[in-house]
Design a protein around this motif. Structure first.
Motif, PDB file in Angstrom:
ATOM      1  N   GLN A 192      26.368 -11.132  31.106  1.00 30.20           N
ATOM      2  CA  GLN A 192      25.937 -10.491  32.348  1.00 30.20           C
ATOM      3  C   GLN A 192      24.539 -10.945  32.734  1.00 30.20           C
ATOM      4  OE1 GLN A 192      27.768  -8.412  34.230  1.00 30.20           O
ATOM      5  NE2 GLN A 192      26.203  -7.842  35.708  1.00 30.20           N
ATOM      6  N   ILE A 195      24.484 -14.606  33.943  1.00 33.05           N
ATOM      7  CA  ILE A 195      24.878 -14.779  35.344  1.00 33.05           C
ATOM      8  C   ILE A 195      23.722 -14.395  36.266  1.00 33.05           C
ATOM      9  CG2 ILE A 195      26.472 -14.002  37.143  1.00 33.05           C
ATOM     10  CD1 ILE A 195      28.501 -13.458  34.847  1.00 33.05           C
ATOM     11  N   TRP A 196      23.077 -13.292  35.961  1.00 34.75           N
ATOM     12  CA  TRP A 196      21.993 -12.813  36.814  1.00 34.75           C
ATOM     13  C   TRP A 196      20.823 -13.793  36.823  1.00 34.75           C
ATOM     14  CZ3 TRP A 196      16.855 -11.392  36.359  1.00 34.75           C
ATOM     15  CH2 TRP A 196      16.317 -10.679  37.424  1.00 34.75           C
ATOM     16  N   LEU A 211      32.532 -17.893  44.477  1.00 31.97           N
ATOM     17  CA  LEU A 211      32.916 -17.112  43.297  1.00 31.97           C
ATOM     18  C   LEU A 211      34.414 -16.872  43.321  1.00 31.97           C
ATOM     19  CD1 LEU A 211      31.897 -15.404  40.840  1.00 31.97           C
ATOM     20  CD2 LEU A 211      31.698 -13.478  42.428  1.00 31.97           C
ATOM     21  N   THR A 215      37.675 -11.640  40.139  1.00 29.65           N
ATOM     22  CA  THR A 215      36.812 -12.105  39.069  1.00 29.65           C
ATOM     23  C   THR A 215      36.322 -10.919  38.257  1.00 29.65           C
ATOM     24  OG1 THR A 215      34.895 -13.513  38.576  1.00 29.65           O
ATOM     25  CG2 THR A 215      34.674 -11.987  40.414  1.00 29.65           C
ATOM     26  N   TYR A 216      35.478 -11.232  37.299  1.00 32.53           N
ATOM     27  CA  TYR A 216      34.824 -10.209  36.489  1.00 32.53           C
ATOM     28  C   TYR A 216      33.876  -9.414  37.387  1.00 32.53           C
ATOM     29  CZ  TYR A 216      31.029  -8.674  33.343  1.00 32.53           C
ATOM     30  OH  TYR A 216      30.054  -7.955  32.700  1.00 32.53           O
ATOM     31  N   ALA A 219      30.063 -10.006  37.511  1.00 32.81           N
ATOM     32  CA  ALA A 219      29.548 -11.192  38.203  1.00 32.81           C
ATOM     33  C   ALA A 219      29.258 -10.879  39.661  1.00 32.81           C
ATOM     34  CB  ALA A 219      30.550 -12.334  38.087  1.00 32.81           C
ATOM     35  N   MET A 258      30.774 -20.499  40.696  1.00 32.09           N
ATOM     36  CA  MET A 258      31.068 -19.922  39.391  1.00 32.09           C
ATOM     37  C   MET A 258      32.564 -19.869  39.183  1.00 32.09           C
ATOM     38  SD  MET A 258      29.966 -16.304  37.630  1.00 32.09           S
ATOM     39  CE  MET A 258      30.798 -15.784  36.111  1.00 32.09           C
ATOM     40  N   SER A 260      35.817 -19.481  35.955  1.00 35.86           N
ATOM     41  CA  SER A 260      36.205 -19.119  34.587  1.00 35.86           C
ATOM     42  C   SER A 260      37.534 -19.786  34.283  1.00 35.86           C
ATOM     43  CB  SER A 260      36.313 -17.596  34.433  1.00 35.86           C
ATOM     44  OG  SER A 260      35.153 -16.951  34.884  1.00 35.86           O
ATOM     45  N   ASP A 293      32.151 -20.205  33.038  1.00 36.06           N
ATOM     46  CA  ASP A 293      32.150 -19.006  32.206  1.00 36.06           C
ATOM     47  C   ASP A 293      33.197 -19.160  31.105  1.00 36.06           C
ATOM     48  OD1 ASP A 293      32.132 -16.521  31.068  1.00 36.06           O
ATOM     49  OD2 ASP A 293      32.666 -15.427  32.889  1.00 36.06           O
TER      50      ASP A 293
END
Length: 485
Positions: A192, A195-196, A211, A215-216, A219, A258, A260, A293
């Motif tokens: 986390q 990502i930030w 993105l 997604t998660y 994020a 981003m 995954s 990711d």
């Protein structure tokens, strides 16, 4: 682009179901939306008559609900000024907060107040993996001599303890097949924070970020907090949709992408090698910084480990992130960023501003835990396969009209409803004693409300009970939809 607020009636769901007077049920639904942050402090509610017309109830019902909330401290009502939302623990309404950020955080299911575990609710909003308490205790005992020497230094090492950076570098090389040196590793407080930090470095002032969608949810929150404008990259149940990415890269010129590709959350999809090569070619051609990711890579149980994006091209600007949370324990709060050394140095300075570095004590424990990665991985894979076998069998038997594909691993099960909205259904499911997350909470544009996410790693009895309750809730929901149609 920031998501538009959902209409109030959508936030309230099936509020008319339940016991007690109608005005009390409306007050309860409004209170829940306020407590969760879906209706933030400082927001003005519709006028009584307007809300009554919208909800198709009498004005008396709305007046009674507003009176109850005002008496409890949830509303500030003034003649000629309407009804302004407040919080009982706040002295005055707070209209100056960033409402978009508040809403973004409120939509993150991880940030919602958890239901008490003793109330008998089956909670599919979070997985229940086997604990590593005994292993952690053994590791702490073996690491004690090193832990005793840690206070001899300042403890401020924003890039991470050298021992952990070296361990992570070796781990990344072994697991992801990426030759990595410790100077290419930044230790973070979970993926986390990774990502930030990257969002702050690359897209802090309203720049476009592409993105995955869904997604998660963390994020979405992290990048919105960084100030980014999120542009969705669709992920279908049967694979990634890259057709529109080139157009996005040409027209929007995003600062960051981003993805995954290895056991994507929540769909469990693995990007095939042809798509990986096509994606990296686009990244390379446009030189757009891209986060790969790999947080779920260790939980991939079907198939061989796929080729990392960073292994496909030496010139594409790729940053790889990972975490120990999914393999060992979420509370460990340790992740990493793998990137070229100059980028790691920039990110380290930014991390120093945030927290001066992750806890060296926890980092030393992580060094010891990583020596046991193989045995813990075997445990996790056995849990995932067992839970998936039970869940898929129950879903096939009790919810045959739902659509889903068995994920390749991970912790999430992504299922499509035959009709209706997941937001409404999730609220009704809770009344039947089971918690699921509506798909719209996992998208940056509010789409996905025809899906629910189940965190499926549970014991067998819980899975069987949970799906049975889901089936009962779905029968009630389908009957309700038929009745009002």
């Amino acid at each position: 682009m920031l998501q538009k607020p959902r209409p109030l009636q959508k936030l309230l769901g099936n509020w008319q179901q339940g016991d007690g007077p109608l005005y009390a049920r409306l007050a309860s639904a409004l209170r829940a939306a306020m407590a969760q942050g879906d209706i933030a402090p400082g927001i003005m509610l519709p006028a009584e008559r307007t809300l009554a017309d919208t909800l198709r109830v009498s004005r008396t019902t709305v007046v009674g609900a507003f009176r109850m909330l005002r008496d409890e401290g949830w509303l500030d009502s003034r003649q000629g000024s309407g009804h302004v939302v407040r919080h009982p623990q706040h002295g005055v309404p707070s209209p100056y907060v960033n409402q978009d950020v508040v809403r973004a955080m409120a939509r993150n299911p991880m940030l919602r107040r958890a239901a008490p575990e003793s109330n008998g609710t089956v909670d599919f909003s979070a997985s229940r993996q086997a604990g590593i308490g005994a292993l952690l205790a053994r590791v702490a005992a073996t690491q004690m001599p090193v832990l005793e020497t840690l206070p001899d230094g300042s403890g401020y090492q924003p890039s991470g303890l050298p021992a952990l950076r070296e361990a992570v570098a070796g781990y990344v090389q072994q697991v992801a097949g990426l030759p990595t040196g410790p100077e290419q590793i930044l230790v973070t407080s979970g993926a986390q924070q990774a990502i930030w930090l990257i969002g702050q470095l690359y897209a802090p002032h309203g720049e476009h970020v592409v993105l995955e969608n869904p997604t998660y949810p963390g994020a979405i929150s992290a990048l919105r907090m960084a100030g980014a404008n999120l542009e969705p990259l669709p992920v279908a149940p049967d694979g990634f949709v890259l057709d529109g990415l080139e157009a996005q890269l040409k027209t929007m010129r995003p600062r960051l992408v981003m993805v995954s590709p290895s056991c994507h959350a929540p769909t469990g999809t693995v990007m095939p090698i042809a798509q990986r090569e096509a994606l990296v070619a686009l990244i390379d051609a446009h030189q757009v910084a891209t986060i790969e990711d790999q947080t779920m890579l260790e939980l991939l149980v079907d198939g061989t480990r796929p080729t990392a994006l960073a292994a496909i091209s030496a010139t594409a600007p790729l940053l790889t992130i990972g975490s120990l949370s999914k393999l060992f324990w979420p509370g460990l709060r340790l992740g990493w960023i793998r990137a070229p050394q100059p980028i790691i140095e920039h990110l380290s300075r930014l991390k120093a501003v945030v927290d001066m570095g992750s806890s060296p004590i926890v980092q030393m424990l992580a060094v010891g835990l990583m020596a046991h990665a193989d045995e813990v991985r075997a445990l996790r894979h056995a849990e995932i396969r067992r839970s998936l076998d039970v869940l898929c069998a129950q879903m096939t038997a009790l919810l045959p009209d739902w659509s889903w594909q068995r994920p390749a691993g991970g912790l999430s099960f992504w299922a499509r409803l035959p009709a209706g909205t997941a937001t409404e259904f999730a609220q009704l499911a809770l009344l039947h004693g089971v918690t699921v997350v509506a798909g719209s909470a996992l998208t940056s544009d509010g789409s996905g409300d025809d899906h629910v996410r189940l965190q499926f790693v549970q014991d067998d009895e819980t899975i069987v009970l949970g799906v049975r309750r889901l089936a009962q809730a779905w029968q009630a929901y389908a009957s309700h939809r038929a009745g009002r149609g």
